[in-house]
Design a protein around this motif. Structure first.
Motif, mmCIF file in Angstrom:
data_model
loop_
_atom_site.group_PDB
_atom_site.id
_atom_site.type_symbol
_atom_site.label_atom_id
_atom_site.label_comp_id
_atom_site.label_asym_id
_atom_site.label_seq_id
_atom_site.Cartn_x
_atom_site.Cartn_y
_atom_site.Cartn_z
ATOM 1 N N UNK A 102 14.909 5.603 -28.367
ATOM 2 C CA UNK A 102 13.760 4.695 -28.458
ATOM 3 C C UNK A 102 12.447 5.480 -28.517
ATOM 4 N N UNK A 103 12.320 6.524 -27.697
ATOM 5 C CA UNK A 103 11.067 7.283 -27.678
ATOM 6 C C UNK A 103 10.930 8.169 -28.910
ATOM 7 N N UNK A 104 12.054 8.581 -29.501
ATOM 8 C CA UNK A 104 12.000 9.416 -30.702
ATOM 9 C C UNK A 104 11.595 8.617 -31.925
ATOM 10 N N UNK A 105 11.932 7.330 -31.939
ATOM 11 C CA UNK A 105 11.706 6.524 -33.130
ATOM 12 C C UNK A 105 10.453 5.671 -33.057
ATOM 13 N N UNK A 106 9.811 5.600 -31.882
ATOM 14 C CA UNK A 106 8.602 4.775 -31.824
ATOM 15 C C UNK A 106 7.481 5.431 -32.612
ATOM 16 N N UNK A 107 6.463 4.671 -32.871
ATOM 17 C CA UNK A 107 5.367 5.165 -33.708
ATOM 18 C C UNK A 107 4.057 5.234 -32.928
ATOM 19 N N UNK B 92 10.739 11.241 -25.012
ATOM 20 C CA UNK B 92 11.103 11.397 -23.610
ATOM 21 C C UNK B 92 12.443 12.114 -23.479
ATOM 22 N N UNK B 93 12.477 13.289 -22.827
ATOM 23 C CA UNK B 93 13.759 13.978 -22.624
ATOM 24 C C UNK B 93 14.701 13.120 -21.790
#
Length: 394
Positions: A40-45, A51-52
């Motif tokens: 979710x944190x990798x794909x948000x804009x 977030x690790x």
């Protein structure tokens, strides 16, 4: 180039490869910064850092290693006698694998690596060499879908290569829309722009291979995955043809690259190399790879082309040659064709001669579409044309 193997433990199991054992994104002792983040944190804009993950909160199955022997599911894609496997005989890069997602996960994961902004060649092995066929593999690199397949026992892993552009300082691999997507190893290499003064992006300055095809006496089959259809049951007697997309103003296949080792064909699971002869067309716009013996039935094979060169600038014979983009494809053979002798007659009439002392060793022969001319290429780079009689064939 950075090479990473997904495996149990902290001691590298493959020479030249760094270890990823499903730890949260962070600095590694190797000097590189990489690891797992929440999807979710990798794909948000929102422009914030991903977030690790807390690796301790994920189940042990997140990173797995296959050893010993096993039995593949009997799904009808392999004969029953080919279902027993010995993982200890496999390429060590393919025995370990990491899950992007699993029903037991607290949250879906993605993988990131800190890199300078720019273009990269990314090669990744997707899948798992054993276990149930319970995945829907969907792997994205920088938002680009590069692998999408549902495994069967005859096709459980594939090696894919793509070019992507990083613009936020992080190379991101993710598996949105997939189910139990697995990754085995990864190779990342910067793709420099050889002509920074023009308006083209770096990949446009490199020739590349396209449309991998298996061609036998009886049928032709694509080696791409098309609409979910896997390249399985390929005729073991096939040659492998690769189309070539050239850079405008530059030549195609450099003849020396046909024999310099930049083409590799090998058994996917064991890494055992396949001997072959490679050739090109009179226009240097295709490559044909002909194994010196029939391929084994019901066996996975990978074609990897890395370091292959073009012929250089068409307008400047002294200009340097340039690499093709790296290429890979994976396929699985089917049954050996039924035997059936053919009556073949030969005569000793010499139709075409060459003088190797003059650099005329011929590499390919091709007829024109209208059958009016015969074109022959040589190791010296020459193309010779002979007229063919439309009445006698001479």
């Amino acid at each position: 180039m950075v090479k990473i193997n997904f495996q149990d433990g902290t001691t590298p199991k493959v020479a030249g490869y760094l270890v990823d054992n499903f730890k949260g994104y962070g600095t590694r002792g190797s000097g590189y910064t990489y690891g797992w983040v929440t999807q979710a944190s990798a794909l948000d804009a929102d422009g914030t850092r991903a977030m690790p993950i807390n690796g301790a909160s994920y189940p042990l199955i997140a990173i797995s290693e296959r050893t010993g022997t096993g039995t593949l599911p009997n799904d009808g894609t392999l004969p029953s006698g080919r279902l027993s496997v010995n993982f200890d005989s496999y390429d060590r890069r393919l025995t370990g694998y990491a899950h992007f997602d699993h029903p037991s996960y607290p949250a879906r994961a993605a993988w990131e690596m800190a890199v300078a902004n720019g273009w990269y060649e990314v090669t990744v092995a997707v899948g798992d060499t054993g276990g149930p066929n319970d995945s829907i593999n969907r792997l994205y690199t920088e938002g680009k879908l590069v692998s999408s397949f549902t495994p069967v026992s005859a096709f459980k892993t594939e090696l894919v290569t793509t070019t992507v552009r990083v613009q936020d300082g992080h190379l991101t691999l993710s598996a949105q829309g997939g189910m139990i997507t697995e990754m085995q190893y990864l190779e990342v290499r910067a793709l420099p722009d050889p002509t920074p003064g023009d308006t083209r992006q770096a990949p446009a300055d490199y020739a590349y291979f396209t449309n991998p095809t298996a061609i036998s006496d009886t049928k032709t089959a694509t080696l791409d995955i098309v609409n979910g259809k896997l390249p399985i049951k390929i005729d073991p007697t096939s040659d492998i043809a690769l189309g070539v997309h050239v850079v405008p103003g530059r030549g195609g296949v450099l003849l020396q690259s046909l024999t310099d080792g930049s083409i590799k064909v090998y058994e996917t699971l064991t890494g055992k190399p396949v001997a072959y002869n490679a050739n090109t067309s009179g226009g240097f716009d295709t490559v044909t790879i002909s194994p010196t013996a029939d391929l084994k039935p019901y066996t996975s094979y990978t074609v990897l082309v890395d370091g292959f060169q073009d012929r250089g600038s068409n307008s400047d014979p002294n200009a340097p040659t340039r690499d093709f983009q790296k290429f890979s494809t994976t396929f699985t053979t089917g049954a050996a064709p039924a035997g059936g002798g053919q009556t073949v007659a030969f005569n000793d009439t010499v139709e075409v001669t060459s003088d190797p002392g003059l650099g005329e060793s011929y590499t390919s022969i091709e007829m024109s579409p209208d059958k009016a001319f015969l074109y022959v290429t040589s190791m010296a780079g020459t193309i010779t044309r002979w007229a063919v009689s439309q009445t006698t064939g001479d």
